[in-house]
Design a protein around this motif. Structure first.
Motif, PDB file in Angstrom:
ATOM      1  N   LEU A 138      67.935  22.390  59.474  1.00  0.00           N
ATOM      2  CA  LEU A 138      66.955  23.162  60.242  1.00  0.00           C
ATOM      3  C   LEU A 138      66.970  22.768  61.714  1.00  0.00           C
ATOM      4  O   LEU A 138      66.842  23.624  62.592  1.00  0.00           O
ATOM      5  CB  LEU A 138      65.553  22.984  59.664  1.00  0.00           C
ATOM      6  N   PHE A 139      67.123  21.478  61.993  1.00  0.00           N
ATOM      7  CA  PHE A 139      67.188  21.025  63.381  1.00  0.00           C
ATOM      8  C   PHE A 139      68.389  21.649  64.084  1.00  0.00           C
ATOM      9  O   PHE A 139      68.284  22.092  65.230  1.00  0.00           O
ATOM     10  CB  PHE A 139      67.266  19.498  63.417  1.00  0.00           C
ATOM     11  N   LEU A 140      69.521  21.708  63.407  1.00  0.00           N
ATOM     12  CA  LEU A 140      70.716  22.314  63.982  1.00  0.00           C
ATOM     13  C   LEU A 140      70.536  23.814  64.174  1.00  0.00           C
ATOM     14  O   LEU A 140      70.852  24.362  65.231  1.00  0.00           O
ATOM     15  CB  LEU A 140      71.937  22.032  63.095  1.00  0.00           C
ATOM     16  N   ILE A 141      69.994  24.481  63.177  1.00  0.00           N
ATOM     17  CA  ILE A 141      69.810  25.938  63.246  1.00  0.00           C
ATOM     18  C   ILE A 141      68.783  26.324  64.309  1.00  0.00           C
ATOM     19  O   ILE A 141      69.019  27.227  65.116  1.00  0.00           O
ATOM     20  CB  ILE A 141      69.398  26.497  61.871  1.00  0.00           C
ATOM     21  N   LEU A 142      67.651  25.630  64.321  1.00  0.00           N
ATOM     22  CA  LEU A 142      66.554  26.007  65.205  1.00  0.00           C
ATOM     23  C   LEU A 142      66.679  25.456  66.617  1.00  0.00           C
ATOM     24  O   LEU A 142      66.178  26.059  67.572  1.00  0.00           O
ATOM     25  CB  LEU A 142      65.213  25.561  64.600  1.00  0.00           C
ATOM     26  N   ASN A 143      67.340  24.307  66.757  1.00  0.00           N
ATOM     27  CA  ASN A 143      67.418  23.661  68.063  1.00  0.00           C
ATOM     28  C   ASN A 143      68.833  23.658  68.634  1.00  0.00           C
ATOM     29  O   ASN A 143      69.021  23.366  69.801  1.00  0.00           O
ATOM     30  CB  ASN A 143      66.886  22.222  67.949  1.00  0.00           C
ATOM     31  N   ALA A 181      67.584  15.516  49.780  1.00  0.00           N
ATOM     32  CA  ALA A 181      67.402  16.949  50.045  1.00  0.00           C
ATOM     33  C   ALA A 181      66.520  17.182  51.259  1.00  0.00           C
ATOM     34  O   ALA A 181      66.779  18.087  52.069  1.00  0.00           O
ATOM     35  CB  ALA A 181      66.808  17.635  48.814  1.00  0.00           C
ATOM     36  N   MET A 182      65.487  16.354  51.410  1.00  0.00           N
ATOM     37  CA  MET A 182      64.613  16.490  52.578  1.00  0.00           C
ATOM     38  C   MET A 182      65.357  16.157  53.873  1.00  0.00           C
ATOM     39  O   MET A 182      65.214  16.860  54.879  1.00  0.00           O
ATOM     40  CB  MET A 182      63.382  15.600  52.425  1.00  0.00           C
ATOM     41  N   ILE A 183      66.160  15.096  53.856  1.00  0.00           N
ATOM     42  CA  ILE A 183      66.936  14.721  55.043  1.00  0.00           C
ATOM     43  C   ILE A 183      67.947  15.816  55.382  1.00  0.00           C
ATOM     44  O   ILE A 183      68.079  16.228  56.534  1.00  0.00           O
ATOM     45  CB  ILE A 183      67.637  13.368  54.834  1.00  0.00           C
ATOM     46  N   GLY A 184      68.666  16.302  54.369  1.00  0.00           N
ATOM     47  CA  GLY A 184      69.650  17.363  54.596  1.00  0.00           C
ATOM     48  C   GLY A 184      69.022  18.646  55.113  1.00  0.00           C
ATOM     49  O   GLY A 184      69.534  19.283  56.035  1.00  0.00           O
ATOM     50  N   VAL A 241      75.200  12.142  58.177  1.00  0.00           N
ATOM     51  CA  VAL A 241      74.390  13.244  57.652  1.00  0.00           C
ATOM     52  C   VAL A 241      74.827  14.567  58.265  1.00  0.00           C
ATOM     53  O   VAL A 241      75.184  15.514  57.562  1.00  0.00           O
ATOM     54  CB  VAL A 241      72.882  12.994  57.905  1.00  0.00           C
ATOM     55  N   CYS A 242      74.807  14.613  59.586  1.00  0.00           N
ATOM     56  CA  CYS A 242      75.076  15.895  60.256  1.00  0.00           C
ATOM     57  C   CYS A 242      76.569  16.216  60.346  1.00  0.00           C
ATOM     58  O   CYS A 242      76.973  17.343  60.103  1.00  0.00           O
ATOM     59  CB  CYS A 242      74.460  15.879  61.649  1.00  0.00           C
ATOM     60  N   GLY A 243      77.365  15.222  60.696  1.00  0.00           N
ATOM     61  CA  GLY A 243      78.798  15.473  60.866  1.00  0.00           C
ATOM     62  C   GLY A 243      79.505  15.804  59.567  1.00  0.00           C
ATOM     63  O   GLY A 243      80.322  16.723  59.506  1.00  0.00           O
ATOM     64  N   LEU A 244      79.198  15.059  58.502  1.00  0.00           N
ATOM     65  CA  LEU A 244      79.820  15.353  57.211  1.00  0.00           C
ATOM     66  C   LEU A 244      79.396  16.723  56.695  1.00  0.00           C
ATOM     67  O   LEU A 244      80.203  17.432  56.091  1.00  0.00           O
ATOM     68  CB  LEU A 244      79.477  14.274  56.182  1.00  0.00           C
ATOM     69  N   GLY A 245      78.144  17.089  56.954  1.00  0.00           N
ATOM     70  CA  GLY A 245      77.667  18.406  56.532  1.00  0.00           C
ATOM     71  C   GLY A 245      78.396  19.550  57.231  1.00  0.00           C
ATOM     72  O   GLY A 245      78.511  20.640  56.691  1.00  0.00           O
ATOM     73  N   ARG A 246      78.917  19.265  58.430  1.00  0.00           N
ATOM     74  CA  ARG A 246      79.685  20.284  59.171  1.00  0.00           C
ATOM     75  C   ARG A 246      81.188  20.130  58.950  1.00  0.00           C
ATOM     76  O   ARG A 246      81.987  20.809  59.570  1.00  0.00           O
ATOM     77  CB  ARG A 246      79.403  20.168  60.665  1.00  0.00           C
ATOM     78  N   LEU A 247      81.573  19.198  58.074  1.00  0.00           N
ATOM     79  CA  LEU A 247      82.977  18.905  57.759  1.00  0.00           C
ATOM     80  C   LEU A 247      83.769  18.483  58.999  1.00  0.00           C
ATOM     81  O   LEU A 247      84.939  18.833  59.155  1.00  0.00           O
ATOM     82  CB  LEU A 247      83.650  20.109  57.067  1.00  0.00           C
ATOM     83  N   SER A 248      83.141  17.700  59.871  1.00  0.00           N
ATOM     84  CA  SER A 248      83.785  17.214  61.088  1.00  0.00           C
ATOM     85  C   SER A 248      84.770  16.099  60.747  1.00  0.00           C
ATOM     86  O   SER A 248      84.381  15.077  60.179  1.00  0.00           O
ATOM     87  CB  SER A 248      82.724  16.682  62.053  1.00  0.00           C
TER      88      SER A 248
END
Length: 140
Positions: free
Chosen positions: A22-27, A14-17, A106-113
């Motif tokens: 947040l990194f994607l949203i804020l940066n 949960a912390m990694i996700g 982590v990031c790509g799967l979360g965006r369904l890439s």
């Protein structure tokens, strides 16, 4: 797997996700380590500061944790030359696959890439086959 606890795994995941989101949203950037490091090694730009801060956090966070709690023992059974070759192969694979496991998994799967789904399936398949061959077939 002696120290596995589902609660700590869920909290860590949960912390990694959350941090990746947040990194994607804020940066507006994907928190893939190979892309962050690769961008730092390229020509200097106005993005150097956050890249250095991100990578410094990866190094300093466990050191800070070690000041307040006992770090787990790490044992590496491989030789330095083998580790160097393995590191170069990982770097080559990250460039070939347009990202590393953190960026895709982590990031790509979360965006369904779809590209990240294919990359993650490839990473996991090769990892499973490597363990099968090295640990169970040749007994290394």
């Amino acid at each position: 797997m002696d120290g596995f606890t589902p609660v700590s795994a869920l909290i860590g995941g949960a912390m990694i996700g959350t941090s990746a989101a947040l990194f994607l949203i804020l940066n507006g950037r994907i928190a893939g380590i190979s892309g962050i490091l690769g961008g730092l090694l390229a020509a200097p730009s106005r993005e150097t500061g956050w890249r250095v801060a991100f990578l410094a956090g990866l190094v300093l966070a466990p050191l800070a944790y070690g000041l307040v709690a006992r770090l787990p023992a790490v044992t590496v059974g491989a030789s330095l030359p083998l580790l160097a070759v393995a590191g170069l192969l990982v770097g080559f694979g990250s460039r070939l696959g347009s990202g590393c496991t953190s960026g895709h998994g982590v990031c790509g799967l979360g965006r369904l890439s779809p590209r990240s789904m294919a990359a993650t399936v490839t990473f996991m398949t090769v990892a499973i086959l490597t363990v099968l061959v090295t640990c169970h077939l040749i007994g290394a």
